[in-house]
Design a protein around this motif. Structure first.
Motif, mmCIF file in Angstrom:
data_model
loop_
_atom_site.group_PDB
_atom_site.id
_atom_site.type_symbol
_atom_site.label_atom_id
_atom_site.label_comp_id
_atom_site.label_asym_id
_atom_site.label_seq_id
_atom_site.Cartn_x
_atom_site.Cartn_y
_atom_site.Cartn_z
ATOM 1 N N GLY A 173 0.800 -1.222 0.000
ATOM 2 C CA GLY A 173 0.000 0.000 0.000
ATOM 3 C C GLY A 173 0.832 1.270 0.000
ATOM 4 N N ILE A 174 2.001 1.225 -0.630
ATOM 5 C CA ILE A 174 2.889 2.394 -0.600
ATOM 6 C C ILE A 174 3.105 3.034 -1.963
ATOM 7 C CG2 ILE A 174 4.104 1.670 1.488
ATOM 8 C CD1 ILE A 174 6.387 0.682 -0.316
ATOM 9 N N THR A 175 2.364 2.619 -2.976
ATOM 10 C CA THR A 175 2.586 3.210 -4.302
ATOM 11 C C THR A 175 2.301 4.711 -4.293
ATOM 12 O OG1 THR A 175 0.372 2.501 -4.968
ATOM 13 C CG2 THR A 175 2.206 1.122 -5.666
ATOM 14 N N THR A 176 1.246 5.125 -3.630
ATOM 15 C CA THR A 176 0.928 6.552 -3.581
ATOM 16 C C THR A 176 2.037 7.327 -2.884
ATOM 17 O OG1 THR A 176 -1.423 6.045 -3.547
ATOM 18 C CG2 THR A 176 -0.784 8.238 -2.811
ATOM 19 N N SER A 177 2.562 6.762 -1.810
ATOM 20 C CA SER A 177 3.649 7.429 -1.092
ATOM 21 C C SER A 177 4.911 7.502 -1.940
ATOM 22 C CB SER A 177 3.954 6.700 0.211
ATOM 23 O OG SER A 177 2.856 6.800 1.072
ATOM 24 N N ILE A 178 5.176 6.461 -2.699
ATOM 25 C CA ILE A 178 6.364 6.473 -3.552
ATOM 26 C C ILE A 178 6.195 7.503 -4.660
ATOM 27 C CG2 ILE A 178 7.729 5.128 -5.201
ATOM 28 C CD1 ILE A 178 7.316 2.718 -3.329
ATOM 29 N N VAL A 179 5.014 7.559 -5.244
ATOM 30 C CA VAL A 179 4.755 8.581 -6.264
ATOM 31 C C VAL A 179 4.915 9.968 -5.641
ATOM 32 C CG1 VAL A 179 2.975 9.561 -7.770
ATOM 33 C CG2 VAL A 179 3.336 7.092 -7.717
ATOM 34 N N GLY A 180 4.445 10.142 -4.403
ATOM 35 C CA GLY A 180 4.626 11.413 -3.692
ATOM 36 C C GLY A 180 6.099 11.721 -3.489
#
Length: 184
Positions: free
Chosen positions: A24-31
């Motif tokens: 569940g960290i794709t959004t954080s990585i994109v950020g």
């Protein structure tokens, strides 16, 4: 013992994406990637201010009491303050994002530890079992090092929608599936 990771390779792409989605960290990585782009802009501003400061310093040394010298002194003071701000912003934001990603991985690792240990072990020249035996401090450092890998940025650019070009935003039309529809 320090964990050394090899460079990410093409064969790692789908493993990285799959694990990021599971954790569940794709959004954080994109950020993080967006933050890195912002950091590039801030570093560019920083370089420009340093270059200008050198010029202002030369003027100040040649003519300290002249109007031009006083202006250079004032500009140097403003530049020094901004450079300090930029340094703080760059250090705080980068550290904060990497730390958050590491925390998210640790929080969500339950059920995925074997996959993560296997993958990070492969990157580090270790078996899954050997990697699982490293200290917690080394594990946190390995996660931090992994998220700081420059090639990771390229993998997650696949997940980041590209910015519309200036031509498409200024043309006055919307384009979808090769059909041009006038904007209203």
């Amino acid at each position: 013992m320090t964990v050394q990771m090899r460079e990410l390779q093409a064969k790692d792409t789908f493993t990285v994406i799959r694990l990021a989605k599971k954790l569940g960290i794709t959004t954080s990585i994109v950020g993080l990637l967006k933050q890195q782009e912002k950091a590039k802009d801030l570093m560019s501003e920083q370089k420009s201010l340093i270059a200008k400061s050198i010029g202002w310093q030369v003027i100040l040394e040649k003519n300290p009491n002249s109007t031009e010298g006083k202006k250079a002194q004032s500009d140097l003071e403003v530049a020094a303050k901004r450079l300090s701000e930029l340094e703080t912003i760059l250090n705080d934001e980068s550290f904060h994002l990497i730390t958050n990603l590491v925390e998210m991985v640790i929080d969500n690792i339950d059920g995925f530890e074997d996959e993560i240990f296997k993958f990070l072990g492969e990157l580090s020249g270790m078996t899954k079992e050997e990697f699982a035996e490293i200290s917690l401090l080394e594990f946190a450092g390995a996660l931090r090092d992994f998220f700081e890998k420059p090639e990771l940025r390229e993998v997650f650019k696949l997940l980041t929608p590209s910015k519309p070009s200036a031509a498409s935003t200024s043309s006055g039309t919307n384009s979808t599936n090769d059909t041009i529809v006038p904007m209203t």
